[in-house]
Write a protein that holds these residues in place. Structure first.
Motif, PDB file in Angstrom:
ATOM      1  N   HIS A 734       0.792  -9.818  -0.450  1.00  0.00           N
ATOM      2  CA  HIS A 734       1.086  -8.523   0.161  1.00  0.00           C
ATOM      3  C   HIS A 734       0.964  -7.437  -0.900  1.00  0.00           C
ATOM      4  O   HIS A 734       1.505  -7.563  -2.006  1.00  0.00           O
ATOM      5  CB  HIS A 734       2.497  -8.491   0.751  1.00  0.00           C
ATOM      6  CG  HIS A 734       2.893  -7.128   1.272  1.00  0.00           C
ATOM      7  ND1 HIS A 734       2.526  -6.671   2.524  1.00  0.00           N
ATOM      8  CD2 HIS A 734       3.612  -6.121   0.690  1.00  0.00           C
ATOM      9  CE1 HIS A 734       3.000  -5.448   2.696  1.00  0.00           C
ATOM     10  NE2 HIS A 734       3.655  -5.079   1.600  1.00  0.00           N
ATOM     11  N   GLU A 737       1.426   0.175   0.109  1.00  0.00           N
ATOM     12  CA  GLU A 737       0.566   1.343   0.230  1.00  0.00           C
ATOM     13  C   GLU A 737       0.303   1.964  -1.141  1.00  0.00           C
ATOM     14  O   GLU A 737       1.116   1.868  -2.060  1.00  0.00           O
ATOM     15  CB  GLU A 737       1.192   2.376   1.167  1.00  0.00           C
ATOM     16  CG  GLU A 737       2.489   2.963   0.653  1.00  0.00           C
ATOM     17  CD  GLU A 737       3.078   4.002   1.595  1.00  0.00           C
ATOM     18  OE1 GLU A 737       2.711   3.988   2.781  1.00  0.00           O
ATOM     19  OE2 GLU A 737       3.895   4.826   1.137  1.00  0.00           O
ATOM     20  N   VAL A 746      -2.530  12.272   1.637  1.00  0.00           N
ATOM     21  CA  VAL A 746      -2.300  11.299   2.709  1.00  0.00           C
ATOM     22  C   VAL A 746      -3.526  11.208   3.615  1.00  0.00           C
ATOM     23  O   VAL A 746      -4.023  10.121   3.900  1.00  0.00           O
ATOM     24  CB  VAL A 746      -1.054  11.680   3.523  1.00  0.00           C
ATOM     25  CG1 VAL A 746      -0.879  10.739   4.711  1.00  0.00           C
ATOM     26  CG2 VAL A 746       0.188  11.653   2.639  1.00  0.00           C
ATOM     27  N   LYS A 756      -4.541   8.170   1.370  1.00  0.00           N
ATOM     28  CA  LYS A 756      -3.627   7.037   1.229  1.00  0.00           C
ATOM     29  C   LYS A 756      -4.257   5.749   1.749  1.00  0.00           C
ATOM     30  O   LYS A 756      -4.954   5.748   2.769  1.00  0.00           O
ATOM     31  CB  LYS A 756      -2.323   7.314   1.987  1.00  0.00           C
ATOM     32  CG  LYS A 756      -1.221   6.303   1.680  1.00  0.00           C
ATOM     33  CD  LYS A 756       0.083   6.649   2.352  1.00  0.00           C
ATOM     34  CE  LYS A 756       0.022   6.383   3.854  1.00  0.00           C
ATOM     35  NZ  LYS A 756       1.361   6.516   4.478  1.00  0.00           N
ATOM     36  N   MET A 757      -4.025   4.668   1.019  1.00  0.00           N
ATOM     37  CA  MET A 757      -4.468   3.340   1.439  1.00  0.00           C
ATOM     38  C   MET A 757      -3.279   2.593   2.021  1.00  0.00           C
ATOM     39  O   MET A 757      -2.227   2.492   1.389  1.00  0.00           O
ATOM     40  CB  MET A 757      -5.072   2.569   0.263  1.00  0.00           C
ATOM     41  CG  MET A 757      -6.394   3.116  -0.214  1.00  0.00           C
ATOM     42  SD  MET A 757      -6.946   2.377  -1.784  1.00  0.00           S
ATOM     43  CE  MET A 757      -6.683   0.627  -1.497  1.00  0.00           C
ATOM     44  N   ASP A 758      -3.427   2.070   3.228  1.00  0.00           N
ATOM     45  CA  ASP A 758      -2.342   1.350   3.884  1.00  0.00           C
ATOM     46  C   ASP A 758      -2.077   0.011   3.207  1.00  0.00           C
ATOM     47  O   ASP A 758      -2.948  -0.576   2.558  1.00  0.00           O
ATOM     48  CB  ASP A 758      -2.680   1.121   5.358  1.00  0.00           C
ATOM     49  CG  ASP A 758      -2.727   2.411   6.151  1.00  0.00           C
ATOM     50  OD1 ASP A 758      -2.042   3.373   5.744  1.00  0.00           O
ATOM     51  OD2 ASP A 758      -3.457   2.467   7.157  1.00  0.00           O
ATOM     52  N   ALA A 759      -0.856  -0.470   3.385  1.00  0.00           N
ATOM     53  CA  ALA A 759      -0.495  -1.797   2.885  1.00  0.00           C
ATOM     54  C   ALA A 759      -1.269  -2.866   3.648  1.00  0.00           C
ATOM     55  O   ALA A 759      -1.706  -2.660   4.787  1.00  0.00           O
ATOM     56  CB  ALA A 759       1.010  -2.016   3.045  1.00  0.00           C
ATOM     57  N   PHE A 760      -1.442  -4.022   3.012  1.00  0.00           N
ATOM     58  CA  PHE A 760      -2.104  -5.132   3.705  1.00  0.00           C
ATOM     59  C   PHE A 760      -1.483  -6.452   3.254  1.00  0.00           C
ATOM     60  O   PHE A 760      -0.903  -6.558   2.171  1.00  0.00           O
ATOM     61  CB  PHE A 760      -3.616  -5.136   3.439  1.00  0.00           C
ATOM     62  CG  PHE A 760      -4.014  -5.256   1.994  1.00  0.00           C
ATOM     63  CD1 PHE A 760      -4.175  -6.502   1.402  1.00  0.00           C
ATOM     64  CD2 PHE A 760      -4.237  -4.124   1.224  1.00  0.00           C
ATOM     65  CE1 PHE A 760      -4.550  -6.624   0.073  1.00  0.00           C
ATOM     66  CE2 PHE A 760      -4.616  -4.224  -0.111  1.00  0.00           C
ATOM     67  CZ  PHE A 760      -4.767  -5.481  -0.689  1.00  0.00           C
ATOM     68  N   TYR A 790      -9.247  -4.520   5.779  1.00  0.00           N
ATOM     69  CA  TYR A 790      -8.422  -3.621   4.975  1.00  0.00           C
ATOM     70  C   TYR A 790      -9.269  -2.976   3.885  1.00  0.00           C
ATOM     71  O   TYR A 790     -10.321  -3.484   3.487  1.00  0.00           O
ATOM     72  CB  TYR A 790      -7.249  -4.381   4.351  1.00  0.00           C
ATOM     73  CG  TYR A 790      -7.655  -5.427   3.331  1.00  0.00           C
ATOM     74  CD1 TYR A 790      -7.610  -5.158   1.962  1.00  0.00           C
ATOM     75  CD2 TYR A 790      -8.084  -6.691   3.741  1.00  0.00           C
ATOM     76  CE1 TYR A 790      -7.975  -6.109   1.036  1.00  0.00           C
ATOM     77  CE2 TYR A 790      -8.455  -7.649   2.819  1.00  0.00           C
ATOM     78  CZ  TYR A 790      -8.402  -7.361   1.468  1.00  0.00           C
ATOM     79  OH  TYR A 790      -8.774  -8.304   0.549  1.00  0.00           O
TER      80      TYR A 790
END
Length: 815
Positions: A734, A737, A746, A756-760, A790
Motif C-alpha cells: 500500500h 497519496e 490537487v 495529486k496522486m491517489d493512494a493504491f 493506478y
C-alpha cells in the motif's frame, strides 16, 4: 507459454506421489530410505566465535535431509536412518564446513563452529552482524536473504525493496530497469540520495558527480539484499543522507554446482539464469549469465544480457584475493514521454508505444579486486580496487504539447509527423510527434581504491574495542553530447552540446566501537570528504566554445551511534550523524544565462534516529524506529527525469520525520510446527515538509509536503509451506497519496505532469512446489492480482501507469 504451463501442471501432479522430506527450521523429517535400518533424531548445533548461529543451512549430502538452524543455532533432523553421511553447514559470509559423521545410537549430537570467510565477509557485505538483533549496527537495518527472494518470485528489484520500511520505490516502467528509490521522504528520482552497492562496490554512473541509476543490478541473480539507514552508514560514501543498499551476488561454492532458472510470462517476458561454480585446488570460480527480455511488458520492450564472473584465490593462510568481472548490455524502448491527463481519463492509450522511435542503449563493463590480509594481534587489512565504464545512448523523438492561436485553432509544429495522442480540444492535452530527435549520448568512467584497517582487542574483562580506519580515492569522468537528428528515427545529425565533467574525490574515515560489558556499546566516528570537480564545455547551443570552471568541496561528517542491551532479546539503539550529498557537477557549475557560473555547496542535514529491535518470543521479532532528517537546504537537482526542464531547484530548509515499524512471526519456531507459516508487516508513517517560508506562484509553501513523499506505506507478506514442499505466498503493498510539486497541487494539469496522486494497494500471489529428489522447484506467480489501474508516477513528462496484472511461470533446478 502454453507448453510451459502444461509442463508445470504435469510436474505438480507427478510430484504429488513422491515421498518428500519436511523442511522446517528446528525440526525436520526426512524420507525413509531403508525400513530395516533404525531411524534416529539428529541434533545439530552451529556456532560462530562461540555464539549460536541462527539461519545456518544444514544438509546431509546425497540425501533429502536439510534444514535451517533456529535463533539458538539448533536444528533437529528427524527419522534419519543409521549410517555414514557427510554433513554440510553453510552461512553467507562464513566458510562452508563439511564433516563425515556416523549416525548411530551413541552418535546423535553434532557441533559445528563456522569461521568468518575473509573474502565474503568484507568484500561483499555491509551488514556483518549475524544475529537477528544486529547488535553491532547502531541504526535501522533490513536484510533480505535468498530464501525470501525465492518465495517472493520477484520480477523486479522494486518488489524486494518495497519490503523495507522507510523506502519509497517508484516504478518508471514495469520492467524495473531503472531504480527510483526515496528514503524517509527524500526525492526518489534516479535514487540520487541513496548509496547503491553491488558486493560492496558503488554502481552509480558517477557516484559523486552524477549518481543516477540508469544501470540497476538485476534482482534475478542476487543472493540477498541489505539496507542500512541512520548512523550505521557513516563508513560509506559519498551519499550518506538516505541510506545504503547493497546487492549481494553468489560466491564460488566448495564443490561443483550448476543451476538453471527459467521464468516466462505475458508479453514475451523471459528470464533465463544459468550459474556454474566450483573450486579447483582451493581456487574458486563462479560464473553467472542472465538473459532477460520482453516484447511488451506494460508498454516496455527490452533485451538485456548480464554476465558476471568471480574468482577467489587464497594466497596464503592469512590472505585471500577475490576478482570480479561483469558485462552488461541492455537495449529498450525506454522513454520519458507519458500520457496527458485526458489520455489517462479516457483509458484508451494505456501501455501504448507513444514514442515508438525512442531507444535507450546501456552498456557497462566493470572489474573489481578485493584482498584481505590478517596481520595478527587483532589487526587485519582490507583493500578494494574497482573500475567501470558505462555508455548510455538515448534517442528520444521530439514532441510538442498542443496550444491554440488567437482563433482557437491548434498550432501545429512545422515538422509534425501527423501522429498525435490525446485530446486536441484542451490546451496541453494532446501530444504532437515531431519529425526529429534529440540524441542524449553519455559515457561515464569510474575508478577507485579503498583500504581499511581493522583492529579488535579487549581491555580488562568488560571492554571490547574495535577500530575501523581507512581511506578511499575515486576518479570519475562524464562525456556528454546532445545530437539533434532531422528525422523521427535519426541517431546522428547536428552536434548541439558537447562537454566533459571530471571529479577527484578523497575521503578518510575512522569509527570506534566500544562495548562496555554486556549492556552498552558506543560507536563514535567521523568521515572527511574532499571533492574537486571541473566542467569543460566545448560546444553549447550549436556553437563552438571553450568554457572551463571548477570547484572544490571539503566536508566533515561526524556521527555517533549507541546500543543498549537490557536483555539478550532486546536491543535499544540510537544515533545522530551529518547527512552529506555532493551536488551534481552539471548543476553545481551552471553556465546558463539565468545562473552564470552558479556554485552550489554540498547538500547537508542532521539525521537523528532512535529505535529498538526485540525478540518477543521464539519466532516473533519486531523493530520500531523514529527518525528525523533536518535539512538546512535541500537541493533538488534539476533534470528532465525530475520533471524539470532547466536550472536548479533550491528547496530550502526541509524537515522529514516519522516512524518505521516491522514485525515478523514464524509459526514454525513459535509452536514447533512442521508447517512453515511466515507472517510479517512493515509500515512507515512519514511527514516530510518544507520548513521555511518561500513563495512559489504567490503561495507560501512552508508546511507543504515534499513531492513524491507518501505519508503512509505498508508492505505485508504471508507464506504458507506444507511439509511436502508445496507453498504459497501473498504480498500486499500500500502506498499513500502523494503530491507532485511544491505547491501541493490537487487538481491535475492538462499535460499530466502535476496533480495529486491517489493512494493504491496491490496484492501479489505466488504458488511453488519443491521436488527435492530432482532438486527442482516449479512456480507460478501473479503480480497485481486484482489488476488495479493506478498512476505510478507523473514524471518525467506525463503519466506512467503501474504494472497491470502480470502472470509468470517457471522452474529452477540444481544440476
Amino acid at each position: 507459454m502454453r507448453y510451459l504451463v502444461l509442463t508445470l501442471i504435469a510436474s505438480f501432479g507427478l510430484s504429488a506421489s513422491v515421498d518428500l522430506p519436511t523442511t522446517y527450521n528446528d525440526s525436520l523429517r526426512g524420507t525413509r530410505v531403508e525400513n530395516s535400518r533404525k531411524m534416529r533424531s539428529v541434533s545439530v548445533n552451529v556456532f560462530n566465535n562461540n555464539m549460536a548461529l541462527g539461519g545456518a543451512s544444514v544438509r546431509l549430502l546425497n540425501s533429502n535431509f536439510e534444514g535451517i538452524t533456529n535463533d539458538l543455532g539448533a536444528l533437529i533432523l528427524h527419522q534419519v536412518p543409521e549410517g555414514d553421511y557427510v554433513m554440510e553447514v553453510r552461512f553467507i559470509g562464513m566458510k562452508t564446513l563439511r564433516r563425515s559423521i556416523q549416525v548411530s545410537e551413541n552418535s546423535l549430537t553434532f557441533r559445528f563452529d563456522l569461521e568468518n570467510d575473509p573474502f565474503q565477509l568484507f568484500a561483499t557485505q555491509v551488514v556483518v552482524q549475524r544475529d537477528h538483533l544486529f547488535r553491532n549496527i547502531p541504526g535501522s537495518v533490513k536484510v533480505t536473504p535468498k530464501e525470501e527472494l525465492d518465495r517472493m518470485q520477484a520480477v523486479t528489484a522494486n518488489e524486494v525493496l518495497r519490503r523495507t520500511p522507510g523506502l519509497h520505490v517508484v516504478d518508471e516502467e514495469g520492467a524495473g530497469l531503472r531504480l527510483n528509490i526515496g528514503v524517509r521522504g527524500l526525492d526518489p528520482d534516479r535514487s540520487r540520495k541513496v548509496l547503491i552497492l553491488e558486493d560492496g562496490v558503488p554502481v552509480a554512473l558517477n557516484p559523486y558527480g552524477e549518481p543516477e541509476m540508469y544501470y540497476s543490478p538485476s534482482i534475478d541473480r542476487m543472493q540477498g539484499v541489505e539496507v542500512i539507514k541512520g548512523s550505521g552508514q557513516i563508513l560509506y560514501g559519498p551519499q550518506s543522507v538516505g541510506g545504503v543498499i547493497n546487492f549481494i551476488t553468489a560466491e564460488p561454492p566448495v564443490e561443483q554446482e550448476m543451476k538453471l532458472k527459467l521464468q516466462s510470462g505475458q508479453g514475451g517476458y523471459t528470464s533465463l539464469l544459468a550459474q556454474y561454480g566450483n573450486t579447483y585446488d582451493n581456487t574458486g570460480i563462479q560464473v553467472t549469465y542472465l538473459r532477460k527480455q520482453a516484447d511488451n511488458m506494460a508498454g516496455t520492450q527490452f533485451v538485456l544480457n548480464d554476465l558476471n564472473a568471480k574468482v577467489r584465490i587464497p594466497l596464503s593462510n592469512k590472505s585471500v584475493l577475490g576478482i570480479k568481472f561483469s558485462a552488461y548490455d541492455e537495449n529498450s524502448n525506454s522513454t520519458y514521454l507519458g500520457m496527458t491527463q485526458s489520455m489517462f481519463d479516457q483509458r484508451t492509450n494505456d501501455f501504448e508505444f507513444i514514442a515508438p522511435n525512442d531507444n535507450l542503449d546501456v552498456k557497462r563493463m566493470a572489474v573489481s579486486a578485493n584482498h584481505r590480509y590478517s596481520i595478527g594481534n587483532g589487526w587485519s587489512l582490507h583493500s578494494t580496487f574497482f573500475a567501470n565504464t558505462t555508455t548510455r545512448d538515448w534517442r528520444r523523438q521530439d514532441f510538442a504539447l498542443n496550444s491554440f492561436d488567437e482563433n482557437g485553432n491548434n498550432i501545429l509544429p512545422g515538422d509534425f509527423t501527423g501522429t498525435f495522442w490525446g485530446d486536441t480540444t484542451v490546451a496541453g492535452g494532446a501530444i504532437f510527434m515531431r519529425d526529429r530527435t534529440g540524441n542524449r549520448n553519455r559515457t561515464f568512467q569510474v575508478a577507485g581504491f579503498e583500504q581499511k584497517a581493522e583492529w579488535q582487542t579487549y581491555f580488562a574483562d568488560f571492554v571490547e574495542y574495535k577500530l575501523h580506519v581507512g581511506y578511499r580515492y575515486m576518479f570519475e569522468r562524464a562525456f556528454e553530447q546532445r545530437i539533434n537528428g532531422s528525422s523521427a528515427d535519426a541517431i546522428s545529425g547536428q552536434l548541439v552540446n558537447d562537454e566533459v565533467r571530471t571529479g577527484n574525490a578523497l575521503s578518510a574515515y575512522v569509527l570506534n566501537q566500544i562495548k562496555l560489558g554486556k549492556y552498552f556499546e558506543l560507536s563514535p566516528g567521523v568521515r572527511v570528504e574532499d571533492y574537486a570537480f571541473e566542467r569543460e564545455i566545448f560546444r553549447q547551443s550549436s556553437r563552438d566554445t571553450l568554457i572551463t570552471a571548477n570547484n572544490r568541496i571539503r566536508t566533515l561528517i561526524p556521527g555517533v551511534g549507541a546500543g543498549i542491551f537490557l536483555h539478550p532479546n532486546l536491543n535499544l539503539y540510537g544515533g545522530v550523524h551529518r547527512g552529506y550529498s555532493p551536488p551534481r557537477v552539471k548543476d553545481a557549475i551552471d553556465f546558463t544565462f539565468a545562473n552564470p557560473v552558479l556554485d552550489l555547496d554540498a547538500e547537508k542535514s542532521w539525521n537523528y534516529e532512535a529505535g529498538l529491535r526485540t525478540k518477543i518470543a521464539p519466532g516473533l521479532r519486531a523493530e520500531l524506529t523514529y527518525f528525523l532528517l533536518d535539512f538546512e537546504n535541500q537541493v533538488i537537482a534539476a533534470s528532465e527525469s525530475g520533471g524539470q526542464a532547466f536550472g536548479v531547484v533550491n528547496a530550502g530548509a526541509t524537515l522529514n520525520q516519522g516512524v518505521e515499524a516491522s514485525i515478523e512471526l514464524n509459526f514454525r519456531e513459535l509452536v514447533q510446527s512442521p508447517w512453515l507459516i511466515l507472517l510479517d508487516a512493515q509500515t512507515t508513517f512519514l511527514r516530510a515538509t518544507f520548513n521555511e517560508s518561500r513563495i512559489v506562484n504567490g503561495v507560501d509553501i512552508r508546511g507543504n509536503r515534499l513531492p513524491y513523499a507518501p505519508d503512509l506505506t505498508i508492505s505485508s507478506g504471508l507464506t504458507v509451506e506444507a511439509p511436502f514442499g508445496t507453498g504459497m505466498r501473498f504480498t500486499l503493498t500500500h502506498v499513500g497519496e502523494q503530491f507532485t510539486d511544491d505547491i501541493n497541487s490537487v487538481l491535475p494539469t492538462n499535460n499530466g505532469r502535476f496533480g495529486k496522486m491517489d493512494a493504491f494497494t496491490l496484492l501479489d500471489f505466488g504458488l511453488y512446489h519443491h521436488i527435492r529428489p530432482w532438486k527442482t522447484r516449479v512456480n507460478i506467480a501473479v503480480k497485481n492480482i486484482t489488476d488495479q489501474r493506478y498512476i505510478a508516477t507523473r514524471r518525467p513528462q506525463g503519466i506512467s501507469l503501474g504494472l497491470p496484472r502480470f502472470i509468470t511461470a517457471g522452474f529452477d533446478v540444481q544440476l
